[in-house]
Design an enzyme around this catalytic site. Structure first.
Site, PDB file in Angstrom:
ATOM      1  CB  THR A 300     -34.743  -1.668  -3.830  1.00 24.92           C
ATOM      2  OG1 THR A 300     -33.339  -2.505  -3.085  1.00 24.92           O
ATOM      3  CG2 THR A 300     -34.738  -2.793  -5.110  1.00 24.92           C
ATOM      4  CB  CYS A 301     -36.263   1.092   0.075  1.00 17.06           C
ATOM      5  SG  CYS A 301     -37.491  -0.082   0.408  1.00 17.06           S
ATOM      6  CG  ASP A 302     -33.110  -4.909   0.914  1.00 18.28           C
ATOM      7  OD1 ASP A 302     -31.968  -4.995   1.424  1.00 18.28           O
ATOM      8  OD2 ASP A 302     -34.049  -5.507   1.334  1.00 18.28           O
ATOM      9  N   GLY A 303     -31.161  -2.024   2.289  1.00 16.35           N
ATOM     10  CA  GLY A 303     -29.913  -1.920   2.486  1.00 16.35           C
ATOM     11  C   GLY A 303     -28.780  -2.870   1.915  1.00 16.35           C
ATOM     12  CG  ASN A 340     -38.436  -1.763  -3.352  1.00 13.63           C
ATOM     13  OD1 ASN A 340     -37.524  -1.203  -3.008  1.00 13.63           O
ATOM     14  ND2 ASN A 340     -39.313  -2.357  -2.609  1.00 13.63           N
TER      15      ASN A 340
END
Length: 350
Positions: A300-303, A340
């Site tokens: 995903t794009c989550d840090g 996502n």
């Protein structure tokens, strides 16, 4: 998921706790294949929702072989559980006691004691439980409401590392049982809860140590009772292995990164819950002698979607390779979402 490993783990629990009747904590892994294996071995089940009761019912599990240990329920949950044959409910407030009396009259109730849970890797305590005086009050009131004051329960915290926590909690149980006798109430059951550890990437106390601590505390109780427990993680964790694909490898100022099609939000949530203290054993299928430390991260794009750091893997790891994550059978797929738009893992029982 390896069926034989699940059966062996349940046998090991029964050997470590010969005086105790295990009720598998269904929330830990609700896959029907896993539950079917346990049902075949004669396991009983602890639930936290009516949906779990429904899943178990499709496998032939009877309501009388289920305990409902979530101590605060929407009243329709209690009503539907009672209609399904469940008759034992945990409580930790007067309000819940009244809801049980209204929706499942005549049921057996067991009060939940508060514990610290400070020796557990995954924080789980603090939300539920009353003190000794509160437990006594609830069980006396249960009788006045036409319910059966049935037992007492507690929980020492998830992935607990301190067997002595059982003895400390059973000391409070002793006090409750003793004081209730003067009120004309003798309880039938003590539930040790769950929290028993599984092996991840570091040693944990053996189940036998927890069994000995439990036996010592049980021996001191003022009169005989049935003893239950709610093992979950220690039954299914080590039976599961995630097989995921490397979708990219990158070198950045922060180090080498292995991006996989598995992440925190579709199976590895306990890494966040434990602040990274729960570390899964991880290896790759390339098996090269030359090693390199990788941060292993999700798609995903989550840090926050990174579930392992500084893991030694094959230095020539590349796109398409497979990463295998051990001890992944507990609290993984049950947390999985489609955040996502990425798929949830598929469970295969072998």
């Amino acid at each position: 998921m390896r069926a034989a490993r699940i059966v062996a783990a349940l046998d090991a629990f029964r050997n470590a706790f010969p005086q105790v009747r295990p009720f598998y904590a269904t929330k830990c892994n609700t896959d029907p294949g896993v539950l079917s294996v346990l049902h075949t071995t004669g396991a009983r089940f602890e639930v936290a929702s009516v949906e779990e009761i429904r899943i178990l019912g499709t496998l032939g599990v009877r309501g009388q072989d289920v305990i409902f240990s979530n101590p605060v329920r929407a009243r329709e949950q209690t009503r539907q559980a009672s209609r399904a044959g469940v008759y034992r409910f945990a409580v930790d407030s007067r309000e819940e006691l009244h809801r049980v009396a209204e929706e499942a009259p005549g049921s057996c109730v067991y009060a939940r004691l508060a514990t610290g849970g400070r020796a557990s890797v995954v924080p789980s305590e603090g939300k539920f439980g009353v003190d000794v005086r509160g437990a006594i009050d609830l069980l006396v009131r249960a009788r006045d409401l036409g319910l059966v004051p049935y037992g007492i329960t507690f929980h020492i915290g998830s992935q607990s590392l301190r067997p002595a926590a059982l003895e400390a909690a059973l000391g409070d149980v002793h006090t409750v049982l003793s004081r209730l006798v003067s009120a004309g109430i003798r309880l039938q059951m003590v539930d040790l809860g769950g929290g028993f550890p599984a092996a991840y990437d570091r040693p944990v106390p053996p189940l036998a140590a927890f069994g000995r601590a439990a036996a010592a505390g049980i021996a001191q109780l003022p009169y005989p009772v049935e003893v239950f427990a709610e093992p979950g993680r220690c039954i299914v964790a080590e039976a599961g292995t995630f097989r995921c694909r490397v979708i990219g490898v990158a070198q950045r100022p922060s180090g080498y990164w292995a991006h996989t099609d598995l992440g925190v939000f579709n199976g590895m949530m306990e890494v966040l819950e434990s602040g990274g203290d729960l570390r899964y054993p991880i290896r790759d299928n390339r098996g090269s002698a030359n090693r390199r430390r990788f941060h292993v991260t999700g798609p995903t794009c989550d840090g926050q979607d990174t579930y392992a750091r500084d893991v030694p893997l094959s230095a020539d790891l590349r796109e398409g390779d497979e990463v295998l994550i051990g001890s992944a059978g507990a609290y993984t797929t049950v947390y999985a979402s489609r955040f996502n738009g990425f798929a949830r893992p598929r469970v295969v029982v072998t």
